[in-house]
Scaffold this active site. Structure first.
Site, mmCIF file in Angstrom:
data_model
loop_
_atom_site.group_PDB
_atom_site.id
_atom_site.type_symbol
_atom_site.label_atom_id
_atom_site.label_comp_id
_atom_site.label_asym_id
_atom_site.label_seq_id
_atom_site.Cartn_x
_atom_site.Cartn_y
_atom_site.Cartn_z
ATOM 1 N N ARG A 104 0.837 -1.201 0.000
ATOM 2 C CA ARG A 104 0.000 0.000 0.000
ATOM 3 C C ARG A 104 0.869 1.247 0.000
ATOM 4 N NH1 ARG A 104 -4.512 1.367 4.464
ATOM 5 N NH2 ARG A 104 -4.772 -0.867 4.397
ATOM 6 N N THR A 108 -0.705 7.664 -1.158
ATOM 7 C CA THR A 108 -2.024 7.577 -1.806
ATOM 8 C C THR A 108 -2.919 6.510 -1.170
ATOM 9 O OG1 THR A 108 -1.290 5.889 -3.360
ATOM 10 C CG2 THR A 108 -0.986 8.190 -4.024
ATOM 11 N N ASP A 200 -2.575 -8.877 12.525
ATOM 12 C CA ASP A 200 -1.893 -8.880 11.231
ATOM 13 C C ASP A 200 -1.540 -10.316 10.869
ATOM 14 O OD1 ASP A 200 0.304 -8.888 9.278
ATOM 15 O OD2 ASP A 200 0.190 -6.717 9.486
ATOM 16 N N ASP A 203 2.203 -11.011 9.933
ATOM 17 C CA ASP A 203 3.095 -11.008 11.098
ATOM 18 C C ASP A 203 2.899 -12.269 11.940
ATOM 19 O OD1 ASP A 203 4.398 -8.670 10.547
ATOM 20 O OD2 ASP A 203 3.125 -7.422 11.817
HETATM 21 N N1 URA Z 1 -4.640 -7.415 7.129
HETATM 22 C C1 URA Z 1 -4.435 -8.154 8.244
HETATM 23 O O1 URA Z 1 -3.497 -8.958 8.293
HETATM 24 N N2 URA Z 1 -5.257 -7.995 9.278
HETATM 25 C C2 URA Z 1 -6.302 -7.144 9.268
HETATM 26 O O2 URA Z 1 -7.039 -7.057 10.252
HETATM 27 C C3 URA Z 1 -6.507 -6.371 8.096
HETATM 28 C C4 URA Z 1 -5.657 -6.530 7.043
#
Ligand code: URA
Length: 209
Positions: A104, A108, A200, A203
């Site tokens: 991302r 933007t 995430d 992660d």
């Molecule tokens: N990506 C993720 O890994 N977790 C989220 O909650 C949103 C996007």
């Protein structure tokens, strides 16, 4: 059109709860994601067409069923999508695997492609686009657009957890793409994380936090 298929098998829901728990470590998280992907794979592949072939068993000749439709491609969106590849490849070892990398743009907030490697005959394949989290739908719609530019026209999307906002975004742009998901959560928070979600996914899969 606008089809969302929620795979609410008790085993999937139980394993998803374990994945959501913050104390679940990377090893268990990875294994659970593979197990859930395999269980979801049963639902996702339910309508694949069958043909018949002649075979000989140790007892006699017979006709038997065999997959006869388009060949398949599994396409993970990097990086968390990688966590769903093994589950599908275990089920469909003949499937080819493509990869799409998107990040991302911090200014933007638009998804930017940084990697794309797809099977040459992607246009002839049925595509399972995989990403555990469907949050804003930005990466998903960018990946679908990219796949279509490369000639793909037969795409279904498989996510573990989706936000309503993500489903809406994908279906506003591509109503023909069916979305398979284990859970539709409440909403996105201010940081675009799914609530309650599981954090995430990348992660947690790769232990990078
Ligand atoms: N990506 C993720 O890994 N977790 C989220 O909650 C949103 C996007």
């Amino acid at each position: 059109m606008n089809k969302v298929i929620i795979t609410d098998h008790p085993l999937i829901q139980h394993k998803l709860t374990l994945m959501r728990m913050e104390e679940t470590g990377s090893k268990d998280f990875r294994e659970l994601l593979t197990e859930i992907t395999m269980l979801m794979g049963y639902e996702v592949t339910k309508d694949l067409p069958l043909g018949e072939i002649e075979i000989t068993t140790p007892v006699q000749k017979t006709t038997a069923k065999i997959l006869k439709g388009k060949k398949l491609a599994i396409v993970p969106i990097l990086r968390a999508g990688i966590g769903m590849v093994d589950g599908f490849v275990n089920l469909i070892p003949a499937a080819k695997v493509g990869h799409i990398g998107l990040y991302r743009d911090p200014v933007t907030c638009e998804p930017v492609e940084y990697y794309c490697k797809l099977p040459e005959d992607i246009g002839d394949r049925e595509i399972f686009l995989v990403d555990p989290m469907l949050a804003t739908g930005g990466s998903a719609t960018a990946a679908i657009q990219l796949l279509k530019e490369k000639g793909a026209n037969n795409i279904r999307m498989i996510n573990l957890v989706a936000a309503p906002e993500g489903i809406e975004a994908v279906h506003a742009a591509y109503p023909e793409v069916d979305i398979y998901v284990a859970a539709v959560d409440e909403k996105l928070d201010d940081h675009k994380y799914i609530v309650p979600g599981l954090g995430d996914a990348g992660d947690r899969l790769f232990g990078t936090k």
